[in-house]
Design an enzyme around this catalytic site. Sequence first.
Site, PDB file in Angstrom:
ATOM      1  N   ARG A 235      55.311  79.201  99.285  1.00 26.34           N
ATOM      2  CA  ARG A 235      54.262  78.467 100.000  1.00 26.34           C
ATOM      3  C   ARG A 235      54.503  78.678 101.488  1.00 26.34           C
ATOM      4  O   ARG A 235      55.651  78.623 101.959  1.00 26.34           O
ATOM      5  CB  ARG A 235      54.330  76.961  99.696  1.00 26.34           C
ATOM      6  N   GLU A 264      45.984  78.146 104.558  1.00 26.51           N
ATOM      7  CA  GLU A 264      45.151  78.798 103.558  1.00 26.51           C
ATOM      8  C   GLU A 264      44.492  77.716 102.686  1.00 26.51           C
ATOM      9  O   GLU A 264      45.049  76.623 102.557  1.00 26.51           O
ATOM     10  CB  GLU A 264      45.982  79.770 102.707  1.00 26.51           C
ATOM     11  N   HIS A 283      47.574  85.696  98.617  1.00 27.17           N
ATOM     12  CA  HIS A 283      48.106  84.757  97.607  1.00 27.17           C
ATOM     13  C   HIS A 283      47.805  85.258  96.196  1.00 27.17           C
ATOM     14  O   HIS A 283      47.038  84.644  95.452  1.00 27.17           O
ATOM     15  CB  HIS A 283      47.535  83.342  97.812  1.00 27.17           C
TER      16      HIS A 283
HETATM   17  C1  GLV Z   1      50.809  80.030  92.807  1.00 24.85           C
HETATM   18  O1  GLV Z   1      51.075  79.978  93.982  1.00 24.85           O
HETATM   19  C2  GLV Z   1      51.199  79.029  91.875  1.00 24.85           C
HETATM   20  O2  GLV Z   1      51.761  78.009  92.286  1.00 24.85           O
HETATM   21  O3  GLV Z   1      50.924  79.218  90.677  1.00 24.85           O
END
Ligand code: GLV
Length: 317
Positions: A235, A264, A283
Amino acid sequence: MKVFVTRRIPEKGLKMLEERYDVDVNPHDRVLTKDEIIEGVKDTDALLCLLTDPIDKEVIDAGPKLKIISNYAVGYNNIDVEYASKKGIIVTNTPGVLTETTADLAWAILMAVARRVVEGDRFMREGRFRGWEPMLMVGTDVYGKTIGIVGMGKIGQAVARRARGFGMKVLYYNRRRRPEVEEEFGAEYVPLEELMKRSDYISIHVPLTPETRNMLNREMLELMKPYAYLINTARGEVVDEPYLIEMLRKKRIRGAALDVFWGEPLNVNPELYELDNIVLAPHMGSASLETRTKMAEMAAQAIIDVLEGREPVNRVN
Ligand code: GLV
Ligand code: GLV
């Protein structure tokens, strides 16, 4: 019973729900606004949401019939879990199925930034290739280097396994020491400061929690070697991003590869786009067709379990 789904997920998962319930799926190809989510949860029994949907007190209060919030992600920092618990709402996530896929992506962007794959691609497309040159696109070796893994959970371990194949020395930092991992990967447990100082590649695999927010703050980042790289597929908020940008701009470290960002989905810092010592990904850690399908099934199954009175497998509260 009613289920509200905030974004189209792979068909297989939707079908599982549609066979049993009255399912309302976001008809748009975009993130819903908070007001739309609030409207959507009004008289629904279950919510299937994404990591891009902030599920806070206000949203939870808008759904008095909610029994389960099923997050289509392994991370669930987008949900006020404590408040959901207080309201007796079960929260679930999708762990396990995306472990290897996310580790693959971490590895892909690590390799891409170290060996300048994206820059090389751009160079070719711009028609600038004049043949082999001694110093063309020289990058940094990965094989035999030291990798520091911050967070030795499932994904961290999957990255460590890949690192072993590259003859790398593995350092790790985790809330608690994991002797079994040390044996399997020859990994060395070190304090975070030492990991920052000794690693050639630092890869982040912690969930975002109050403890890990800004864990790699400026003091930590300043400990990095001048030729080191930072890889983040966890993150954005785990790292002091403005300071990282500053360090990259000054070439204080060699590079970074980022799949996650402050602000984001809608407010990614455009200064990132001006840096050439960085590889960016939108992401997409868990983005393989196989894995996204498994995540959809898992998220749907959690809803079915709860609405049928069973304990779901991936409960987080
Ligand atoms: C992606 O970032 C997730 O947490 O699945
Ligand atoms: C590279 O192509 C080499 O032959 O060294």
